[in-house]
Design a protein around this motif. Structure first.
Motif, PDB file in Angstrom:
ATOM      1  N   ILE B  21      42.523  30.570  54.861  1.00 53.23           N
ATOM      2  CA  ILE B  21      42.659  30.855  53.365  1.00 53.23           C
ATOM      3  C   ILE B  21      43.440  29.662  52.829  1.00 53.23           C
ATOM      4  N   MET B  22      44.499  29.146  53.190  1.00 52.80           N
ATOM      5  CA  MET B  22      45.042  28.087  52.439  1.00 52.80           C
ATOM      6  C   MET B  22      44.250  27.013  52.551  1.00 52.80           C
ATOM      7  N   GLY B  23      43.474  26.680  53.821  1.00 52.60           N
ATOM      8  CA  GLY B  23      42.864  25.485  53.884  1.00 52.60           C
ATOM      9  C   GLY B  23      41.709  25.198  53.214  1.00 52.60           C
ATOM     10  N   LEU B  75      50.592  41.384  55.348  1.00 55.17           N
ATOM     11  CA  LEU B  75      50.219  39.944  55.889  1.00 55.17           C
ATOM     12  C   LEU B  75      50.225  38.870  54.971  1.00 55.17           C
ATOM     13  N   LEU B  76      49.429  39.254  53.655  1.00 60.68           N
ATOM     14  CA  LEU B  76      49.344  38.366  52.739  1.00 60.68           C
ATOM     15  C   LEU B  76      50.446  37.927  51.943  1.00 60.68           C
ATOM     16  N   ASN B  77      51.365  39.366  51.896  1.00 54.99           N
ATOM     17  CA  ASN B  77      52.573  39.016  51.134  1.00 54.99           C
ATOM     18  C   ASN B  77      53.566  38.186  51.953  1.00 54.99           C
ATOM     19  N   GLY B  78      53.307  38.116  53.591  1.00 53.73           N
ATOM     20  CA  GLY B  78      54.080  37.367  54.279  1.00 53.73           C
ATOM     21  C   GLY B  78      54.154  36.108  53.600  1.00 53.73           C
ATOM     22  N   LEU B  79      52.882  35.602  53.577  1.00 53.93           N
ATOM     23  CA  LEU B  79      53.005  34.083  53.108  1.00 53.93           C
ATOM     24  C   LEU B  79      53.849  33.878  51.885  1.00 53.93           C
ATOM     25  N   PHE B  80      53.891  34.606  50.888  1.00 60.36           N
ATOM     26  CA  PHE B  80      54.830  34.638  49.570  1.00 60.36           C
ATOM     27  C   PHE B  80      56.248  34.520  50.273  1.00 60.36           C
ATOM     28  N   GLN B  81      56.454  35.474  51.033  1.00 57.24           N
ATOM     29  CA  GLN B  81      57.875  35.853  51.499  1.00 57.24           C
ATOM     30  C   GLN B  81      58.415  34.576  52.637  1.00 57.24           C
ATOM     31  N   GLY B  82      57.701  33.871  53.085  1.00 51.99           N
ATOM     32  CA  GLY B  82      57.938  32.681  53.869  1.00 51.99           C
ATOM     33  C   GLY B  82      58.087  33.145  55.261  1.00 51.99           C
ATOM     34  N   THR B  83      57.444  34.563  55.682  1.00 56.61           N
ATOM     35  CA  THR B  83      57.741  34.919  57.052  1.00 56.61           C
ATOM     36  C   THR B  83      56.475  34.459  57.710  1.00 56.61           C
ATOM     37  N   ARG B 262      50.257  24.524  46.699  1.00 52.67           N
ATOM     38  CA  ARG B 262      49.342  25.476  47.083  1.00 52.67           C
ATOM     39  C   ARG B 262      49.692  26.747  47.292  1.00 52.67           C
ATOM     40  N   LEU B 263      51.305  27.067  47.374  1.00 51.45           N
ATOM     41  CA  LEU B 263      51.596  28.514  47.283  1.00 51.45           C
ATOM     42  C   LEU B 263      51.533  28.888  46.008  1.00 51.45           C
ATOM     43  N   THR B 264      51.812  28.228  44.967  1.00 54.19           N
ATOM     44  CA  THR B 264      51.647  28.606  43.660  1.00 54.19           C
ATOM     45  C   THR B 264      50.092  28.900  43.203  1.00 54.19           C
ATOM     46  N   LEU B 265      49.218  28.098  43.742  1.00 51.74           N
ATOM     47  CA  LEU B 265      47.904  28.133  43.540  1.00 51.74           C
ATOM     48  C   LEU B 265      47.341  29.673  44.032  1.00 51.74           C
ATOM     49  N   ARG B 266      47.775  29.889  45.239  1.00 48.87           N
ATOM     50  CA  ARG B 266      47.518  30.995  45.910  1.00 48.87           C
ATOM     51  C   ARG B 266      48.062  32.081  45.139  1.00 48.87           C
ATOM     52  N   HIS B 267      49.213  32.190  44.812  1.00 51.65           N
ATOM     53  CA  HIS B 267      49.953  33.118  44.258  1.00 51.65           C
ATOM     54  C   HIS B 267      49.118  33.722  42.822  1.00 51.65           C
ATOM     55  N   SER B 268      48.707  32.414  42.048  1.00 49.83           N
ATOM     56  CA  SER B 268      48.205  32.724  40.881  1.00 49.83           C
ATOM     57  C   SER B 268      46.890  33.374  41.029  1.00 49.83           C
ATOM     58  N   ALA B 269      46.165  33.117  42.225  1.00 50.08           N
ATOM     59  CA  ALA B 269      44.641  33.388  42.697  1.00 50.08           C
ATOM     60  C   ALA B 269      44.938  34.997  43.018  1.00 50.08           C
ATOM     61  N   GLU B 271      47.201  37.019  41.924  1.00 48.13           N
ATOM     62  CA  GLU B 271      47.708  37.883  40.806  1.00 48.13           C
ATOM     63  C   GLU B 271      46.270  38.000  39.655  1.00 48.13           C
ATOM     64  N   GLN B 272      45.589  37.021  39.728  1.00 51.85           N
ATOM     65  CA  GLN B 272      44.535  36.923  38.550  1.00 51.85           C
ATOM     66  C   GLN B 272      43.345  37.627  39.230  1.00 51.85           C
ATOM     67  N   ASN B 273      43.171  37.774  40.526  1.00 53.03           N
ATOM     68  CA  ASN B 273      42.342  38.751  41.023  1.00 53.03           C
ATOM     69  C   ASN B 273      42.666  40.139  41.223  1.00 53.03           C
ATOM     70  N   ARG B 274      43.980  40.372  40.752  1.00 49.28           N
ATOM     71  CA  ARG B 274      44.411  41.799  40.970  1.00 49.28           C
ATOM     72  C   ARG B 274      43.470  42.722  40.508  1.00 49.28           C
ATOM     73  N   TRP B 275      42.712  42.626  39.454  1.00 50.60           N
ATOM     74  CA  TRP B 275      41.973  43.692  38.970  1.00 50.60           C
ATOM     75  C   TRP B 275      40.741  43.664  39.609  1.00 50.60           C
ATOM     76  N   VAL B 276      40.415  42.890  40.255  1.00 55.34           N
ATOM     77  CA  VAL B 276      39.308  42.872  41.094  1.00 55.34           C
ATOM     78  C   VAL B 276      39.741  44.147  42.278  1.00 55.34           C
ATOM     79  N   ARG B 277      40.870  44.012  42.895  1.00 56.08           N
ATOM     80  CA  ARG B 277      41.272  44.886  43.992  1.00 56.08           C
ATOM     81  C   ARG B 277      41.483  46.196  43.289  1.00 56.08           C
ATOM     82  N   GLU B 278      41.676  46.141  41.982  1.00 56.51           N
ATOM     83  CA  GLU B 278      42.151  47.602  41.399  1.00 56.51           C
ATOM     84  C   GLU B 278      40.738  48.237  41.158  1.00 56.51           C
ATOM     85  N   VAL B 279      39.548  47.458  40.767  1.00 51.16           N
ATOM     86  CA  VAL B 279      38.365  48.159  40.589  1.00 51.16           C
ATOM     87  C   VAL B 279      37.646  48.600  41.700  1.00 51.16           C
ATOM     88  N   LEU B 280      37.919  47.723  42.974  1.00 47.71           N
ATOM     89  CA  LEU B 280      37.515  48.149  44.182  1.00 47.71           C
ATOM     90  C   LEU B 280      38.209  49.335  44.962  1.00 47.71           C
TER      91      LEU B 280
END
Ligand SMILES: [Fe+2]
Ligand SMILES: [Fe+2]
Lengths: 107, 288
Positions: B21-23, B75-83, B262-269, B271-280
């Protein structure tokens, strides 16, 4: 009336290449509804491969055997079920076409 | 399943999935700037494949963490938490179109060497995912070769752009396979060998990469930025300058040139796509 909260489930994905082809297992995915599962199946597994039909089945709706049963499948001699066990017939036919069986030949 | 086997697999597969994903991030920068429509479609397809690889691998990792009461979100949060770390090559900038070419040709080329080995490992669900992934990687490599050859056949400025991209990517490519043996960083390798999740060391993989790609890089008239690089014909081993492995360690701590961005970019993606997950995850109530 409140919106209904959907739960995510694991779906196993199968694809049939043509009407005559068997549905072949592709992979699994996580989705909140069968509709979403079908969209993801197309996007994740059929970007290049052609398909006549795609199936998605919730994993918890599949009943399967495990490794213990796998051993049971190959335990017995099954040549009586297979043409392999009747190979000697070819030789018999070859012989009797040359020398037909007669009542005299029998004892 | 032994605990340390499970832990090793979770770490390996989650890192691999997150890295896919980061790639996609450095390459996705080049989708709107691709030089032709054909190139745009091709790089878009590659980016989509990489995200698809992430989906496959997270699915496998998810089954492994489920007994521990964890799920994909953890798992996805592990990226932001640095684990959970992402691969060292994706902490680097891709400032020119030639970088997009070098990534497809050599970074994916390096990846297929590692993945080809991992696909023979002992954990079947991971191997099945890798089989699908590797089939697509062959397209990625040719997509990259096609960009690099076009630039190599181009103007002086284009050739220079390609050479500069190679200069930028050479060290990350040496880092790619991880440190050589007898390093404190290689303890992890041994468990992988023991559990037959890998059958080659970092150094063996790197040597394979040299054997395959050094002649090809030279065939395009490019200069590899390492004056000490040479093949010892008797032992069939490549000698090369050891990079500064402390830089590699810094990248693992998310202190590489583009780690934060890149972490900031991933984080904003995310957050910005949260509504899609909500709808689904909701079925709207319908008035009857
Ligand atoms: Fe990939
Ligand atoms: Fe790739």
């Amino acid at each position: 009336m409140a919106d209904e909260r959907l739960e995510y489930h694991i779906y196993e994905v199968f694809a049939q290449e043509s009407q005559m082809a068997p549905a072949v297992h592709q992979f699994s995915l996580l989705a909140s509804s069968p509709d979403m599962a079908l969209i993801l199946a197309k996007e994740n597994f059929l970007r290049r491969q052609k398909a006549w039909s795609v199936w998605v089945v919730r994993r918890d709706h599949i009943h399967r055997t495990g490794p213990a049963e796998a051993e049971m499948f190959d335990r017995m001699d099954k040549t009586y079920r297979e043409t392999e066990g009747y190979r000697y017939l070819k030789e018999k036919w070859r012989r009797y076409k040359q020398e037909p069986l007669t009542a005299q030949g029998m004892t | 399943m032994p605990d340390d086997y499970r832990q090793y697999l979770i770490r390996l597969i989650a890192m691999h999935g997150i890295s896919e994903i980061m790639g996609a991030l450095p390459e996705k920068e080049w989708v709107p700037r691709a030089p032709t429509l054909h190139r745009k479609l091709a790089i878009l397809a590659k980016v989509q494949d990489e995200l698809g690889h992430g989906q496959l691998l997270l699915r496998v990792a998810e089954d492994l963490v489920a007994p521990l009461g964890m799920n994909r979100e953890d798992l996805l949060n592990g990226l932001f938490q640095g684990t959970i770390h992402f691969h060292n090559v994706f902490h680097m900038p891709a400032p020119t179109w030639a970088d997009a070419g070098i990534i497809g040709w050599l970074v994916d080329g390096a990846a297929i060497i590692t993945q080809g080995m991992l696909a023979q490992g002992s954990y079947a669900p991971y191997c099945r995912a890798l089989e699908r992934i590797i089939a697509e990687e062959s397209f990625h490599i040719q997509h990259g070769e096609s960009i690099c050859i076009a630039l190599a056949e181009g103007t002086r400025a284009q050739r220079q752009m390609l050479q500069e991209a190679l200069n930028r990517w050479w060290e990350p490519l040496i880092f790619f396979f991880g440190p050589p043996p007898k390093s404190e960083l290689t303890k992890h390798q041994d468990l992988g060998l023991m559990y037959r999740l890998r059958n080659k060391t970092n150094e063996e993989l790197r040597q394979r990469f040299f054997h395959k790609y050094v002649p090809r890089i030279q065939a395009l008239g490019l200069t590899i930025p390492d004056p000490n690089l040479r093949l010892d014909k008797e032992t069939n081993t490549w000698h090369y300058t050891q990079p500064d492995w402390s830089k590699f360690k810094a990248i693992l701590r998310n202190e590489g040139p583009m780690s934060r961005a890149r972490l900031t970019l991933r984080h904003s993606a995310w957050e910005q796509n949260r509504w899609v997950r909500e709808v689904l995850s909701t079925r709207a109530a319908v008035a009857v």
